[in-house]
Design an enzyme around this catalytic site. Sequence first.
Site, PDB file in Angstrom:
ATOM      1  N   HIS A 190     -12.274   7.375   0.655  1.00 18.15           N
ATOM      2  CA  HIS A 190     -13.590   7.169   0.216  1.00 18.15           C
ATOM      3  C   HIS A 190     -14.218   8.749  -0.263  1.00 18.15           C
ATOM      4  CE1 HIS A 190     -14.277   3.108   1.308  1.00 18.15           C
ATOM      5  NE2 HIS A 190     -14.529   3.012   0.040  1.00 18.15           N
ATOM      6  N   GLU A 432      -2.011  -6.025  -9.252  1.00 26.55           N
ATOM      7  CA  GLU A 432      -1.935  -5.192  -7.971  1.00 26.55           C
ATOM      8  C   GLU A 432      -0.890  -5.187  -6.855  1.00 26.55           C
ATOM      9  OE1 GLU A 432      -5.748  -3.683  -6.706  1.00 26.55           O
ATOM     10  OE2 GLU A 432      -6.229  -5.903  -6.554  1.00 26.55           O
ATOM     11  N   ASP A 456      -3.240  -0.013  -5.569  1.00 24.73           N
ATOM     12  CA  ASP A 456      -2.466  -0.968  -4.776  1.00 24.73           C
ATOM     13  C   ASP A 456      -1.148  -1.271  -5.080  1.00 24.73           C
ATOM     14  OD1 ASP A 456      -4.242  -1.240  -2.687  1.00 24.73           O
ATOM     15  OD2 ASP A 456      -5.653  -2.327  -4.013  1.00 24.73           O
ATOM     16  N   CYS A 503      -6.386   0.234 -14.497  1.00 21.77           N
ATOM     17  CA  CYS A 503      -7.356   0.995 -14.122  1.00 21.77           C
ATOM     18  C   CYS A 503      -7.176   1.734 -12.711  1.00 21.77           C
ATOM     19  CB  CYS A 503      -8.499  -0.085 -13.806  1.00 21.77           C
ATOM     20  SG  CYS A 503      -8.152  -1.473 -12.620  1.00 21.77           S
TER      21      CYS A 503
HETATM   22  C1  PEP Z   1      -6.225  -0.300  -7.615  1.00 22.40           C
HETATM   23  O1  PEP Z   1      -5.800  -0.853  -6.659  1.00 22.40           O
HETATM   24  O2  PEP Z   1      -5.529   0.321  -8.438  1.00 22.40           O
HETATM   25  C2  PEP Z   1      -7.787  -0.350  -8.071  1.00 22.40           C
HETATM   26  C3  PEP Z   1      -8.066  -0.040  -9.189  1.00 22.40           C
HETATM   27  O3  PEP Z   1      -8.344  -0.988  -7.140  1.00 22.40           O
HETATM   28  P1  PEP Z   1      -8.947  -0.034  -5.996  1.00 22.40           P
HETATM   29  O4  PEP Z   1      -8.549   1.199  -5.936  1.00 22.40           O
HETATM   30  O5  PEP Z   1     -10.455  -0.490  -5.872  1.00 22.40           O
HETATM   31  O6  PEP Z   1      -8.342  -0.840  -4.858  1.00 22.40           O
HETATM   32 MG    MG Z   2      -7.054  -2.411  -5.496  1.00 20.27          MG
END
Ligand code: PEP
Ligand code: MG
Length: 584
Positions: A190, A432, A456, A503
């Site tokens: 975070h 993911e 992930d 993403c």
């Molecule tokens: C990911 O896992 O790549 C993602 C975009 O989601 P988060 O980072 O919120 O788990």
């Molecule tokens: Mg994720």
Amino acid sequence: MKILPGIPVSKGVVIGRAQVFDASSRPMPRRSIPPDRVDEELARFDEARERTIASVQQIYDGARDEMGEDAAKVFLFHLGMLKDPQLVAPVREMIRRDRVSAEFAVSEVFGGWERRFAASSDSVFQTKADDVRDLADRLISELAGESSQDLGDLSGRVVVARDLTPSQAVQIGRSGAGAIVTALGGPTSHTAIVAKALHLPAIVGCAGVTREVQTGDEVIVDADAGRLILAPDEATRGEYARIMARRRTHMLGLDEIARLPAETTDGVEIALHGNIEFPDEVRDVLRVGGSGVGLYRTEFLYLTSPSEPTEEEHYRAYVRCLELLEGRPLTIRTVDLGADKYTQSREEIPERNPFLGLRSIRLSFHRLSDFKTQLRAVLRASREGPLRIMFPLITSIEELRRARLIVHDVAEDLAEEGERIERIPPLGMMVESPSAALMAEQFAREADFFSIGTNDLVQYTLAVDRTNERVAHLYQPTHPAVLRLIHQIVRAGQSHAIPVSVCGESAGDPEYALLLIGLGVRTISATPDSIPALKRAIRSVDIRTCERIADKALTLDSAPEVATYLRDRARKVVPEAFDGPSVE
Ligand code: PEP
Ligand code: MG
């Protein structure tokens, strides 16, 4: 001169003086209180707690004005803890029973919780330790009549700490700091996410930094390469000063580029969207020339609020995004809680292995009524603008079907209440997990779109905890296994004509983005900060070049080989975007 390596999480180069944040105010010495002073001591504690509550409230109010309601809500969480009888009652009890000073009782009680959390093998609980320590420090400072939490003017300072809570990072950003360097933390912690949102250059996982650096030392933070340079010599200092000057010029160019389309030299448009945690960040996305939001992490509604968000709170957040987007697309991911994204309401049952536990879509199924509350709000908001619904961490086709079915059920409920939803928005999924990637062909028949979450996907494919700095060197988005999975997902999406975006954090790296485009990706969603550099890279290449990069990368055997290859190619294609010093 000495160089400490770390994990770069928010780009930038800063030369500045260090400001070390040290939690060594505790343990406090044991100080006994005469029996006739116990009531006075209790009153002193109560007053200090009241003052702490008032000061956190003040920080919250100020932050809300400056940064918007959502970003500031993180302080509401600290307020909730300060009012929690589970933390407060044992302190009062200890003062009364053991006749000790309030400082000592706070240090003992909070310290006990902190140690318990820190010793947990569960990274969710480890994070809680920082919050407890943060609050104990505030209280002890209040008792001592200091206001150490008022950070004063940190203009241009490089803040060095063992670790920071999200709220501390927010506060540091507001105090004008130039950069953050922490000893702990991983690339998607975070602290990293907050630093990026605040555009603060940051390095985490920089082992030994609190030992090596003292307040006032001159340091260079190279958060592009992930190194902290201590006591820089003249030549290095000069080199970095030149880089900073050139970077400023480059940034001007990037501002101009924000207004131009993200189009390759042969005219192929790449949709560049932003990842956001709070509705007001839509402004950042648009300012840098993003054309939509590809990932709205709605769990931040939970993370920053002391109680479950209501349907109206959800609804207001989504409509706010749509208003700011003025017709541009919005992808709302349903809550992705659990694992590294814990709530303050906390899980009743601590999990031994939270990344493999009751998280994401599994948790939504488990808490069906909260899930439906969110979906009601999303469906109602869908009447106000173009949005898509995305489910996190889908690992089996049953989960996708069940999630889609629940959306339809909720739409029927709304219709029965006279709130007909004319058109159910597109229902897609994060890809993911390796299982989703390997079964992408099957999923593509039923999902309306895919978004590849590399954060992930990398962690689950390589068995590397994304938040654990001890294995951060093994967290390799360029690993051939990851590349193959991405390739497979993109091909599955193409063969069923559904949109595929990426993403995860890696998508914000121009080198990696060229590879993704070569693999067939046409939508990238990244933190707003990374959009200008992505756009510049995209506008400098043609699709054929990207395809050649991807073809070659897919033949390489190891993550370092792929990384080196991508770096070399990208430096040739867009040299100005990869302007780094040669400090070894
Ligand atoms: C990911 O896992 O790549 C993602 C975009 O989601 P988060 O980072 O919120 O788990
Ligand atoms: Mg994720």
